[in-house]
Scaffold this motif. Structure first.
Motif, PDB file in Angstrom:
ATOM      1  N   THR A 252       3.978  12.773  10.597  1.00 59.11           N
ATOM      2  CA  THR A 252       4.529  13.404   9.400  1.00 59.11           C
ATOM      3  C   THR A 252       6.049  13.517   9.477  1.00 59.11           C
ATOM      4  O   THR A 252       6.641  13.564  10.551  1.00 59.11           O
ATOM      5  N   ALA A 253       6.660  13.568   8.310  1.00 55.74           N
ATOM      6  CA  ALA A 253       8.108  13.712   8.150  1.00 55.74           C
ATOM      7  C   ALA A 253       8.331  14.105   6.687  1.00 55.74           C
ATOM      8  O   ALA A 253       7.388  14.055   5.880  1.00 55.74           O
ATOM      9  N   PRO A 254       9.537  14.518   6.327  1.00 55.66           N
ATOM     10  CA  PRO A 254       9.780  14.877   4.923  1.00 55.66           C
ATOM     11  C   PRO A 254       9.342  13.796   3.944  1.00 55.66           C
ATOM     12  O   PRO A 254       8.854  14.089   2.855  1.00 55.66           O
ATOM     13  N   GLU A 255       9.502  12.521   4.355  1.00 61.20           N
ATOM     14  CA  GLU A 255       9.111  11.418   3.470  1.00 61.20           C
ATOM     15  C   GLU A 255       7.705  10.904   3.775  1.00 61.20           C
ATOM     16  O   GLU A 255       7.237   9.958   3.131  1.00 61.20           O
ATOM     17  N   CYS A 256       7.027  11.511   4.726  1.00 57.85           N
ATOM     18  CA  CYS A 256       5.675  11.087   5.113  1.00 57.85           C
ATOM     19  C   CYS A 256       4.769  12.320   5.139  1.00 57.85           C
ATOM     20  O   CYS A 256       4.429  12.843   6.214  1.00 57.85           O
ATOM     21  N   GLN A 257       4.401  12.783   3.978  1.00 56.31           N
ATOM     22  CA  GLN A 257       3.605  13.999   3.864  1.00 56.31           C
ATOM     23  C   GLN A 257       2.112  13.687   3.869  1.00 56.31           C
ATOM     24  O   GLN A 257       1.674  12.693   3.295  1.00 56.31           O
ATOM     25  N   ALA A 258       1.351  14.565   4.517  1.00 58.11           N
ATOM     26  CA  ALA A 258      -0.096  14.395   4.607  1.00 58.11           C
ATOM     27  C   ALA A 258      -0.785  15.225   3.528  1.00 58.11           C
ATOM     28  O   ALA A 258      -0.619  16.444   3.485  1.00 58.11           O
ATOM     29  N   ASP A 259      -1.526  14.566   2.657  1.00 55.51           N
ATOM     30  CA  ASP A 259      -2.332  15.266   1.662  1.00 55.51           C
ATOM     31  C   ASP A 259      -3.751  15.393   2.226  1.00 55.51           C
ATOM     32  O   ASP A 259      -4.575  14.495   2.076  1.00 55.51           O
ATOM     33  N   LEU A 260      -4.018  16.516   2.865  1.00 53.62           N
ATOM     34  CA  LEU A 260      -5.309  16.688   3.536  1.00 53.62           C
ATOM     35  C   LEU A 260      -6.447  16.981   2.579  1.00 53.62           C
ATOM     36  O   LEU A 260      -7.612  16.949   2.963  1.00 53.62           O
ATOM     37  N   THR A 261      -6.123  17.254   1.318  1.00 57.32           N
ATOM     38  CA  THR A 261      -7.195  17.441   0.324  1.00 57.32           C
ATOM     39  C   THR A 261      -7.972  16.140   0.144  1.00 57.32           C
ATOM     40  O   THR A 261      -9.123  16.155  -0.304  1.00 57.32           O
ATOM     41  N   ARG A 262      -7.385  15.023   0.519  1.00 61.58           N
ATOM     42  CA  ARG A 262      -8.072  13.734   0.407  1.00 61.58           C
ATOM     43  C   ARG A 262      -9.144  13.564   1.484  1.00 61.58           C
ATOM     44  O   ARG A 262      -9.882  12.579   1.481  1.00 61.58           O
ATOM     45  N   PHE A 263      -9.180  14.517   2.415  1.00 59.36           N
ATOM     46  CA  PHE A 263     -10.185  14.494   3.479  1.00 59.36           C
ATOM     47  C   PHE A 263     -11.140  15.683   3.390  1.00 59.36           C
ATOM     48  O   PHE A 263     -12.344  15.521   3.503  1.00 59.36           O
ATOM     49  N   VAL A 264     -10.582  16.885   3.237  1.00 57.03           N
ATOM     50  CA  VAL A 264     -11.407  18.101   3.311  1.00 57.03           C
ATOM     51  C   VAL A 264     -11.311  18.961   2.057  1.00 57.03           C
ATOM     52  O   VAL A 264     -11.670  20.132   2.067  1.00 57.03           O
ATOM     53  N   GLY A 265     -10.838  18.391   0.973  1.00 54.24           N
ATOM     54  CA  GLY A 265     -10.830  19.085  -0.311  1.00 54.24           C
ATOM     55  C   GLY A 265     -10.080  20.405  -0.296  1.00 54.24           C
ATOM     56  O   GLY A 265      -8.962  20.508   0.212  1.00 54.24           O
ATOM     57  N   SER A 266     -10.697  21.440  -0.835  1.00 55.69           N
ATOM     58  CA  SER A 266     -10.043  22.742  -0.983  1.00 55.69           C
ATOM     59  C   SER A 266      -9.860  23.485   0.337  1.00 55.69           C
ATOM     60  O   SER A 266      -9.220  24.538   0.370  1.00 55.69           O
ATOM     61  N   TYR A 267     -10.396  22.954   1.426  1.00 53.75           N
ATOM     62  CA  TYR A 267     -10.152  23.573   2.742  1.00 53.75           C
ATOM     63  C   TYR A 267      -8.728  23.285   3.229  1.00 53.75           C
ATOM     64  O   TYR A 267      -8.266  23.902   4.186  1.00 53.75           O
TER      65      TYR A 267
ATOM     66  N   ALA B 258       0.830  -1.207   0.000  1.00 55.41           N
ATOM     67  CA  ALA B 258       0.000   0.000   0.000  1.00 55.41           C
ATOM     68  C   ALA B 258       0.862   1.253   0.000  1.00 55.41           C
ATOM     69  O   ALA B 258       2.014   1.255   0.430  1.00 55.41           O
ATOM     70  N   THR B 259       0.284   2.345  -0.453  1.00 54.06           N
ATOM     71  CA  THR B 259       0.917   3.653  -0.378  1.00 54.06           C
ATOM     72  C   THR B 259       0.209   4.470   0.703  1.00 54.06           C
ATOM     73  O   THR B 259      -0.929   4.170   1.083  1.00 54.06           O
ATOM     74  N   VAL B 260       0.891   5.512   1.189  1.00 54.81           N
ATOM     75  CA  VAL B 260       0.276   6.397   2.176  1.00 54.81           C
ATOM     76  C   VAL B 260      -1.005   7.002   1.609  1.00 54.81           C
ATOM     77  O   VAL B 260      -2.015   7.128   2.312  1.00 54.81           O
ATOM     78  N   ALA B 261      -0.983   7.355   0.330  1.00 60.51           N
ATOM     79  CA  ALA B 261      -2.160   7.964  -0.300  1.00 60.51           C
ATOM     80  C   ALA B 261      -3.360   7.029  -0.293  1.00 60.51           C
ATOM     81  O   ALA B 261      -4.509   7.476  -0.206  1.00 60.51           O
ATOM     82  N   GLU B 262      -3.115   5.722  -0.375  1.00 59.79           N
ATOM     83  CA  GLU B 262      -4.213   4.752  -0.381  1.00 59.79           C
ATOM     84  C   GLU B 262      -4.780   4.507   1.012  1.00 59.79           C
ATOM     85  O   GLU B 262      -5.956   4.176   1.150  1.00 59.79           O
TER      86      GLU B 262
END
Length: 219
Positions: A81-96, A23-27
């Motif tokens: 989080t870390a440089p290699e573990c970035q959180a893409d919060l758009t996958r939860f709250v979109g443009s917020y 799995a990837t973090v994004a998944e």
């Protein structure tokens, strides 16, 4: 010869299957996983490396993702989080959420969300050595994102984070005194939110939790 070839073929298929399932973090760290049942989540994330009550921690691409599973369903997700573990919060709250691919900070999230954040801390003085304290910022989204909550955490271990905590502490001390700080009464006094916002605006977030019913330290 045929048996050897068959065995090799099976081994190749199994190896390919194992690789495909990585799995990837994004998944895993995505709003699509909230509300999913535990079996489905684990079919993607793999086997938990550690469990503590309802909280189960998974290693995904070298990153720690903790799923809170209540009643058999995922209710909250947390990413260290870390440089290699970035959180893409758009996958939860979109443009917020801030645009992905950049370091996540309280200032960046507040600017993109446009909402009020509630600031708190485990402690700012007399913390002891039992654990590394953190400062938190809690945001609750509007109906458009089903009132999703985001809890941003900054662990007070880096020089930048400690300096920000000292600046916030100094402001509170001047206004209320040492006993007020030691009792963490600032967690229940919104007049000090602006000081936290200013001090921690550009300090990188060290963990983020997303879901509903999130709690931050009280007074």
């Amino acid at each position: 010869m045929m048996k050897v070839a068959t065995r090799l073929g099976i081994a190749t298929v199994l190896l390919s299957f194992g690789t495909a399932q990585a799995a990837t973090v994004a998944e895993v760290f995505t709003g699509d996983m909230l509300g999913k049942n535990q079996r489905y989540f684990e079919s993607i994330a793999g086997i938990a490396q550690e469990s503590n009550g309802d909280e189960h921690t998974f290693k995904v691409q070298g990153c720690d993702v903790t799923a809170t599973i209540e009643g058999g369903k995922v209710t909250r997700l947390r990413l260290e989080t870390a440089p290699e573990c970035q959180a893409d919060l758009t996958r939860f709250v979109g443009s917020y959420a801030p645009a992905p691919g950049k370091p996540l900070t309280l200032g960046a999230f507040e600017a993109s969300s446009g909402g009020v954040m509630v600031y708190s801390a485990d402690c700012l003085s007399m913390c002891g050595n039992a654990f590394d304290p953190s400062v938190y910022a809690l945001w609750e989204g509007p109906h458009a994102v089903n009132f999703m909550q985001v809890l941003l955490e900054i662990r007070l271990t880096s020089d930048e984070a400690i300096a920000a905590a000292d600046a916030w502490t100094e402001q509170i001390l001047k206004a209320k005194g040492e006993d007020f700080v030691n009792a963490t009464n600032f967690n229940c006094d919104p007049q000090f939110a602006e000081g936290a916002k200013k001090a921690f605006a550009h300090v990188p977030v060290t963990a983020v939790t997303i879901g509903t019913g999130l709690a931050s330290p009280g007074c």
